[in-house]
Design a protein around this motif. Structure first.
Motif, short mmCIF file in Angstrom:
data_model
loop_
_atom_site.label_atom_id
_atom_site.label_comp_id
_atom_site.label_asym_id
_atom_site.label_seq_id
_atom_site.Cartn_x
_atom_site.Cartn_y
_atom_site.Cartn_z
N LEU A 9 0.65 -1.33 0.15
CA LEU A 9 0.09 -0.22 -0.04
C LEU A 9 0.93 1.31 0.10
N HIS A 10 1.86 1.32 0.82
CA HIS A 10 2.99 2.37 0.82
C HIS A 10 3.35 2.85 -0.84
N LEU A 13 0.62 4.22 -2.88
CA LEU A 13 0.57 5.61 -2.59
C LEU A 13 1.68 6.55 -2.94
N SER A 17 1.55 9.68 -5.61
CA SER A 17 2.19 10.82 -5.21
C SER A 17 3.04 11.42 -6.43
N TYR A 33 5.53 13.48 5.42
CA TYR A 33 6.09 11.98 5.00
C TYR A 33 7.57 12.34 4.76
N VAL A 54 2.20 5.98 5.59
CA VAL A 54 1.05 5.65 4.62
C VAL A 54 0.02 6.62 5.07
N PHE A 55 -0.19 6.98 6.69
CA PHE A 55 -1.16 7.88 6.98
C PHE A 55 -0.62 9.42 6.48
N LEU A 57 1.51 10.13 3.94
CA LEU A 57 1.42 10.15 2.55
C LEU A 57 0.12 10.25 2.03
N ALA A 58 -1.02 9.42 2.54
CA ALA A 58 -2.62 9.50 2.21
C ALA A 58 -3.16 10.83 2.81
N ILE A 61 -1.51 13.84 0.27
CA ILE A 61 -2.69 13.55 -1.08
C ILE A 61 -3.86 14.03 -1.06
N THR A 62 -4.53 13.52 -0.27
CA THR A 62 -5.91 14.09 0.05
C THR A 62 -6.14 15.34 0.52
#
Length: 78
Positions: A9-10, A13, A17, A33, A54-55, A57-58, A61-62
């Motif tokens: 998942l990392h 993502l 990005s 990140y 992951v958190f 990076l997400a 992005i969001t």
């Protein structure tokens, strides 16, 4: 989620990005990140480290997507 799945998942993502960074109109703030120093290829890092990455990076992005959204989207399908 298993560590291997989290690393996958990392990586996904990170690709999102990277693609978004190539677009001229996309502004992603990845300071949080980048400060972690964890990459998808850092397989020796702990599961907790990858989860934090992951958190972060997400979130980066969001965050840009939330700022761009000006019109509310209906919760139901047509």
């Amino acid at each position: 989620m298993k560590k291997q799945e989290l690393i996958h998942l990392h990586g996904l993502l990170a690709e999102v990005s990277n693609q978004c960074a190539e677009w001229n109109d996309c502004r992603i703030n990845l300071d949080e990140y980048e400060s972690l120093g964890i990459r998808p290829t850092s397989i020796h890092k702990s599961k907790t480290d990858h989860k934090a990455a992951v958190f972060a990076l997400a979130g980066g992005i969001t965050h840009d997507m939330r700022e761009e959204e000006t019109e509310a989207v209906a919760a139901t399908a047509d």
